[in-house]
Write a protein that holds these residues in place. Sequence first.
Motif, PDB file in Angstrom:
ATOM      1  N   ILE A   1       0.860  -1.173   0.000  1.00  0.00           N
ATOM      2  CA  ILE A   1       0.000   0.000   0.000  1.00  0.00           C
ATOM      3  C   ILE A   1       0.902   1.230   0.000  1.00  0.00           C
ATOM      4  N   GLY A   2       0.902   1.901  -1.140  1.00  0.00           N
ATOM      5  CA  GLY A   2       1.711   3.110  -1.258  1.00  0.00           C
ATOM      6  C   GLY A   2       1.204   4.207  -0.360  1.00  0.00           C
ATOM      7  N   LEU A   3      -0.127   4.299  -0.217  1.00  0.00           N
ATOM      8  CA  LEU A   3      -0.725   5.325   0.641  1.00  0.00           C
ATOM      9  C   LEU A   3      -2.116   4.886   1.069  1.00  0.00           C
ATOM     10  N   TYR A   4      -2.312   4.787   2.370  1.00  0.00           N
ATOM     11  CA  TYR A   4      -3.638   4.555   2.942  1.00  0.00           C
ATOM     12  C   TYR A   4      -4.117   5.912   3.435  1.00  0.00           C
ATOM     13  N   ARG A   5      -5.027   6.501   2.676  1.00  0.00           N
ATOM     14  CA  ARG A   5      -5.598   7.807   3.037  1.00  0.00           C
ATOM     15  C   ARG A   5      -6.650   7.554   4.114  1.00  0.00           C
ATOM     16  N   THR A   6      -6.358   7.937   5.312  1.00  0.00           N
ATOM     17  CA  THR A   6      -7.170   7.513   6.451  1.00  0.00           C
ATOM     18  C   THR A   6      -8.371   8.386   6.752  1.00  0.00           C
ATOM     19  N   GLU A   7      -8.440   9.583   6.165  1.00  0.00           N
ATOM     20  CA  GLU A   7      -9.503  10.500   6.574  1.00  0.00           C
ATOM     21  C   GLU A   7     -10.914   9.986   6.272  1.00  0.00           C
ATOM     22  N   LEU A   8     -11.078   9.212   5.201  1.00  0.00           N
ATOM     23  CA  LEU A   8     -12.417   8.718   4.879  1.00  0.00           C
ATOM     24  C   LEU A   8     -12.867   7.640   5.862  1.00  0.00           C
ATOM     25  N   ASP A   9     -11.961   6.751   6.266  1.00  0.00           N
ATOM     26  CA  ASP A   9     -12.299   5.785   7.310  1.00  0.00           C
ATOM     27  C   ASP A   9     -12.478   6.499   8.655  1.00  0.00           C
ATOM     28  N   PHE A  10     -11.654   7.514   8.900  1.00  0.00           N
ATOM     29  CA  PHE A  10     -11.675   8.237  10.172  1.00  0.00           C
ATOM     30  C   PHE A  10     -13.030   8.907  10.382  1.00  0.00           C
ATOM     31  N   TYR A  11     -13.621   9.418   9.318  1.00  0.00           N
ATOM     32  CA  TYR A  11     -14.910  10.109   9.406  1.00  0.00           C
ATOM     33  C   TYR A  11     -16.034   9.353   8.700  1.00  0.00           C
TER      34      TYR A  11
ATOM     35  N   PRO B   1       4.492  -3.783   2.590  1.00  0.00           N
ATOM     36  CA  PRO B   1       4.577  -2.486   3.270  1.00  0.00           C
ATOM     37  C   PRO B   1       3.262  -1.720   3.147  1.00  0.00           C
ATOM     38  N   VAL B   2       2.925  -0.985   4.204  1.00  0.00           N
ATOM     39  CA  VAL B   2       1.720  -0.158   4.222  1.00  0.00           C
ATOM     40  C   VAL B   2       2.114   1.217   4.753  1.00  0.00           C
ATOM     41  N   ASN B   3       1.882   2.240   3.962  1.00  0.00           N
ATOM     42  CA  ASN B   3       2.123   3.617   4.389  1.00  0.00           C
ATOM     43  C   ASN B   3       0.797   4.226   4.807  1.00  0.00           C
ATOM     44  N   ILE B   4       0.669   4.495   6.106  1.00  0.00           N
ATOM     45  CA  ILE B   4      -0.564   5.067   6.643  1.00  0.00           C
ATOM     46  C   ILE B   4      -0.370   6.572   6.762  1.00  0.00           C
ATOM     47  N   ARG B   5      -1.209   7.319   6.063  1.00  0.00           N
ATOM     48  CA  ARG B   5      -1.118   8.780   6.143  1.00  0.00           C
ATOM     49  C   ARG B   5      -1.982   9.262   7.297  1.00  0.00           C
ATOM     50  N   ALA B   6      -1.409  10.155   8.087  1.00  0.00           N
ATOM     51  CA  ALA B   6      -2.195  10.779   9.152  1.00  0.00           C
ATOM     52  C   ALA B   6      -3.349  11.547   8.510  1.00  0.00           C
ATOM     53  N   VAL B   7      -4.423  11.695   9.258  1.00  0.00           N
ATOM     54  CA  VAL B   7      -5.603  12.375   8.741  1.00  0.00           C
ATOM     55  C   VAL B   7      -5.198  13.684   8.085  1.00  0.00           C
ATOM     56  N   ASP B   8      -5.570  13.841   6.830  1.00  0.00           N
ATOM     57  CA  ASP B   8      -5.211  15.024   6.041  1.00  0.00           C
ATOM     58  C   ASP B   8      -6.478  15.806   5.769  1.00  0.00           C
ATOM     59  N   MET B   9      -6.791  16.702   6.668  1.00  0.00           N
ATOM     60  CA  MET B   9      -8.006  17.498   6.523  1.00  0.00           C
ATOM     61  C   MET B   9      -7.658  18.775   5.790  1.00  0.00           C
ATOM     62  N   GLY B  10      -8.526  19.198   4.938  1.00  0.00           N
ATOM     63  CA  GLY B  10      -8.298  20.431   4.213  1.00  0.00           C
ATOM     64  C   GLY B  10      -9.590  20.941   3.624  1.00  0.00           C
ATOM     65  N   ILE B  11      -9.491  22.073   3.019  1.00  0.00           N
ATOM     66  CA  ILE B  11     -10.637  22.686   2.376  1.00  0.00           C
ATOM     67  C   ILE B  11     -10.445  22.541   0.886  1.00  0.00           C
ATOM     68  N   HIS B  12     -11.385  21.906   0.212  1.00  0.00           N
ATOM     69  CA  HIS B  12     -11.281  21.768  -1.234  1.00  0.00           C
ATOM     70  C   HIS B  12     -11.537  23.110  -1.880  1.00  0.00           C
ATOM     71  N   ASP B  13     -10.667  23.504  -2.804  1.00  0.00           N
ATOM     72  CA  ASP B  13     -10.837  24.807  -3.455  1.00  0.00           C
ATOM     73  C   ASP B  13     -11.772  24.743  -4.650  1.00  0.00           C
ATOM     74  N   GLY B  14     -12.204  23.538  -5.038  1.00  0.00           N
ATOM     75  CA  GLY B  14     -13.197  23.397  -6.083  1.00  0.00           C
ATOM     76  C   GLY B  14     -12.665  23.517  -7.496  1.00  0.00           C
ATOM     77  N   THR B  15     -11.372  23.760  -7.670  1.00  0.00           N
ATOM     78  CA  THR B  15     -10.857  23.948  -9.026  1.00  0.00           C
ATOM     79  C   THR B  15     -10.232  22.690  -9.588  1.00  0.00           C
ATOM     80  N   ASN B  16      -9.336  22.078  -8.840  1.00  0.00           N
ATOM     81  CA  ASN B  16      -8.622  20.934  -9.399  1.00  0.00           C
ATOM     82  C   ASN B  16      -8.723  19.690  -8.525  1.00  0.00           C
ATOM     83  N   GLY B  17      -9.609  19.704  -7.559  1.00  0.00           N
ATOM     84  CA  GLY B  17      -9.786  18.530  -6.710  1.00  0.00           C
ATOM     85  C   GLY B  17      -8.801  18.470  -5.563  1.00  0.00           C
TER      86      GLY B  17
END
Length: 167
Positions: free
Chosen positions: A85-95, A121-137
């Motif tokens: 797992i190159g990147l486990y984006r955790t924010e969706l499971d977290f919320y 190998p599994v790379n777990i990313r800490a919760v990455d919260m942000g505000i989407h700007d609506g332009t490029n995702g």
Amino acid sequence: VLPGLMSGELIIVDGDEGGVILAPSGETIEAYRVRVKEDAKTRRRLNRMTSAPCVTKDRISIFLGSNINYKEEIDSAIANESEGIGLYRTELDFYRDGKAASEERIVEDYSYVLSRARDMPVNIRAVDMGIHDGTNGDKTSCERGLRFLLENRGMFRKQLRAIYRAS
């Protein structure tokens, strides 16, 4: 039931484009038959490629991992012979339930991913919260990543404890 659609009438549902064609002409039907055959050829070619070694032309092996957003996606990564797992984006499971998950639920999620991954190998990313700007995702940088977590240390500690416990 769609208005004007008779029982037994032919329709085409185009999942790629997100449309429905009512009473398609013979020409449209043939075009979609050709498209279905081409898509099948492409899928077969891609399936052969997924099991090929990930090596550059000059014979350098590189790690090619799958990215996942939910714990259940680990099964697809394994089925497709991912190297890890190159990147486990955790924010969706977290919320997942619309609110921050309990530490116990997070430990269960991470344990599931790690147990299914076995020695990969599994790379777990800490919760990455942000505000989407609506332009490029992508998210704007003002509320992103570590800055957010340092301002929300309780959440960060909970996630780090869960990663430690699951590992």
